[in-house]
Design an enzyme around this catalytic site. Structure first.
Site, PDB file in Angstrom:
ATOM      1  N   PRO A 116     -18.640  16.412 -60.597  1.00  0.00           N
ATOM      2  CA  PRO A 116     -18.264  15.529 -59.486  1.00  0.00           C
ATOM      3  C   PRO A 116     -19.053  15.435 -58.311  1.00  0.00           C
ATOM      4  CG  PRO A 116     -16.861  17.917 -60.059  1.00  0.00           C
ATOM      5  CD  PRO A 116     -18.304  17.527 -61.061  1.00  0.00           C
TER       6      PRO A 116
ATOM      7  N   ILE B 286     -14.814  12.863 -68.531  1.00  0.00           N
ATOM      8  CA  ILE B 286     -15.378  12.985 -69.811  1.00  0.00           C
ATOM      9  C   ILE B 286     -14.440  12.228 -70.977  1.00  0.00           C
ATOM     10  CG2 ILE B 286     -16.444  14.435 -71.723  1.00  0.00           C
ATOM     11  CD1 ILE B 286     -17.948  14.637 -69.040  1.00  0.00           C
TER      12      ILE B 286
ATOM     13  N   HIS C 262      -2.050 -17.597 -64.766  1.00  0.00           N
ATOM     14  CA  HIS C 262      -0.711 -17.052 -65.102  1.00  0.00           C
ATOM     15  C   HIS C 262       0.237 -17.112 -63.929  1.00  0.00           C
ATOM     16  CE1 HIS C 262      -2.299 -15.482 -68.817  1.00  0.00           C
ATOM     17  NE2 HIS C 262      -1.196 -15.150 -69.262  1.00  0.00           N
TER      18      HIS C 262
ATOM     19  N   GLU D 252     -20.614   4.725 -67.601  1.00  0.00           N
ATOM     20  CA  GLU D 252     -22.145   4.376 -68.024  1.00  0.00           C
ATOM     21  C   GLU D 252     -22.935   3.773 -67.200  1.00  0.00           C
ATOM     22  OE1 GLU D 252     -22.725   5.667 -70.759  1.00  0.00           O
ATOM     23  OE2 GLU D 252     -21.197   5.675 -72.178  1.00  0.00           O
TER      24      GLU D 252
ATOM     25  N   SER E 129     -22.743  -1.168 -61.688  1.00  0.00           N
ATOM     26  CA  SER E 129     -23.339  -2.214 -61.540  1.00  0.00           C
ATOM     27  C   SER E 129     -24.560  -2.139 -60.673  1.00  0.00           C
ATOM     28  CB  SER E 129     -22.544  -3.253 -61.013  1.00  0.00           C
ATOM     29  OG  SER E 129     -21.574  -3.750 -61.782  1.00  0.00           O
ATOM     30  N   GLU E 130     -24.201  -1.341 -59.648  1.00  0.00           N
ATOM     31  CA  GLU E 130     -25.470  -1.164 -58.715  1.00  0.00           C
ATOM     32  C   GLU E 130     -26.489  -0.467 -59.317  1.00  0.00           C
ATOM     33  OE1 GLU E 130     -21.954  -2.250 -56.641  1.00  0.00           O
ATOM     34  OE2 GLU E 130     -22.335  -0.671 -57.750  1.00  0.00           O
TER      35      GLU E 130
END
Length: 382
Positions: free
Chosen positions: A126, A155, A338, A363, A366-367
């Site tokens: 956290p 997880i 669409h 994972e 982007s930063e």
């Protein structure tokens, strides 16, 4: 363009047949009901894909090939991002165990992984996301054992009935940062190990994601992965491969979005002609395809370097950053193509749009990837 080996192409074709068939047919149900796609995983186990990188002596196929992993994950993600996420994290857990685990650990857990019992990786807490050194989970030495206490969050491959073993990072020496952490192999069956809150997610709804709760969990010294004090180091080594995996997943989602856009735009007729006859829409497709292909090339470069045992941290960060952004871009334009229908759950692109959004976050955001990349740029390594 990369020249794939016959074996790699064979893996791609095997996975594509399963992905484009039963996995794609099951994707809507998996998303709508938020159910773990056990049938998909069983099919991949039977085809040798879940155990792709595990040595033959442990029941795997023995194909320790980063390119093959990228091909497999991308083909699955093209049809079902939830299933691709499960496979990718399973590969990550096994990868750490194969490169950093002891022979005893490998003999016990790799055969179980080869049979489809899911491996996972537990780093995030956290209060410790991008700053992985902010770990609060503690491992206190007690004779020849360690006592673990703490809670890991978000997880993957952990649910009420999912998840077998996890590489878990804990603090063994407080106050000294990364060098005070150690990685442990935690078995789901150990007393004190439990699944906490299972997350109700916006996307990848079939991928089990939960809290890993550790309450006075006693693990032997033989459960240490790597060495004492190398927890963050072990994690970062694994994350190079994990980020290539997420990049592969992102490429698959991007290509899947293009598939849906091409199909819909060829069938949708307005003003007496298919909408893909309009130049503006064709340019959308061109932009999507260019970004997806560029992302795929970055991903293959990173995978190739890792396969050769060369440093790939920057390249993995570039691949993960660019591919995740490209996936969101492609899904956004595909939904635009669409029109109003793309906003409805009757069409696959609505699910894919939601699935894509997490790619820029897990994972490493982007930063965070740009932090890694910029350091290499400033050192003159690019």
């Amino acid at each position: 363009m990369y020249k794939f080996t016959d074996e790699q192409l064979s893996i791609k074709e095997v996975v594509r047949e399963i992905a484009q068939g039963p996995i794609k047919a099951n994707a809507e149900k998996v998303d709508k009901e938020g159910i773990f796609p056990k049938e998909n995983i069983d099919l991949l186990v039977n085809a040798g894909i879940m155990q792709l990188t595990i040595p033959e002596e442990f029941g795997g196929t023995g194909m320790d090939d980063e390119i093959a992993k990228a091909l497999a994950v991308s083909e699955i993600a093209r049809c079902c991002a939830s299933t691709a996420e499960i496979v990718d994290v399973h590969y990550l857990g096994n990868d750490i165990l194969m490169h950093r685990g002891t022979r005893e650990q490998q003999e016990k857990y790799l055969p179980e992984s080869a049979k489809g019992k899911l491996a996972g990786f537990a780093l995030t807490e956290p209060g410790a996301g991008t700053d992985a050194t902010g770990q609060k989970t503690k491992a206190v030495k007690d004779g020849n054992d360690y006592i673990l206490n703490g809670t890991k969050c978000f997880i993957s491959n952990l649910g009420p009935n999912e998840g077998n073993h996890f590489i878990c990072v804990a603090v063994t020496e407080p106050g000294i940062g990364a060098k005070g952490t150690t990685a442990f192999l935690v078995d789901r069956s150990m007393p004190g190990v439990s699944c906490g809150k299972t997350e109700d997610k916006m996307g990848i709804r079939g991928a089990a994601v939960s809290e890993l709760v550790l309450e006075d969990v006693r693990v032997p010294e033989t459960a240490i992965v790597g060495k004492v004090g190398e927890g963050i180091k072990v994690a970062l080594e694994g994350l190079d491969g994990g980020r290539i995996g997420i990049a592969s997943q992102a490429c698959g989602v991007a290509f899947g979005a293009i598939d849906e856009a091409v199909k819909y735009s060829g069938e949708r007729v307005q003003f007496g002609k298919p909408i893909n006859a309009n130049q503006g829409l064709q340019w959308y497709l061109a932009d999507m395809a260019t970004r997806a292909q560029a992302a795929w090339m970055l991903t293959l470069k990173a995978a190739s370097l890792r396969q050769q045992g060369k440093p790939c941290t920057t390249e993995a960060a570039m691949a993960k950053y660019y591919a995740s952004e490209a996936a969101c871009y492609c899904c956004d334009l595909a939904l635009q193509i669409h029109g109003g229908y793309g906003y409805m759950k009757d069409y696959a692109i609505e699910r894919m749009y939601r699935d894509a959004r997490i790619l820029r976050i897990y994972e490493g955001t982007s930063e965070a990837q740009k932090m890694v990349i910029s350091r290499s740029v400033m050192k003159g390594l690019i």
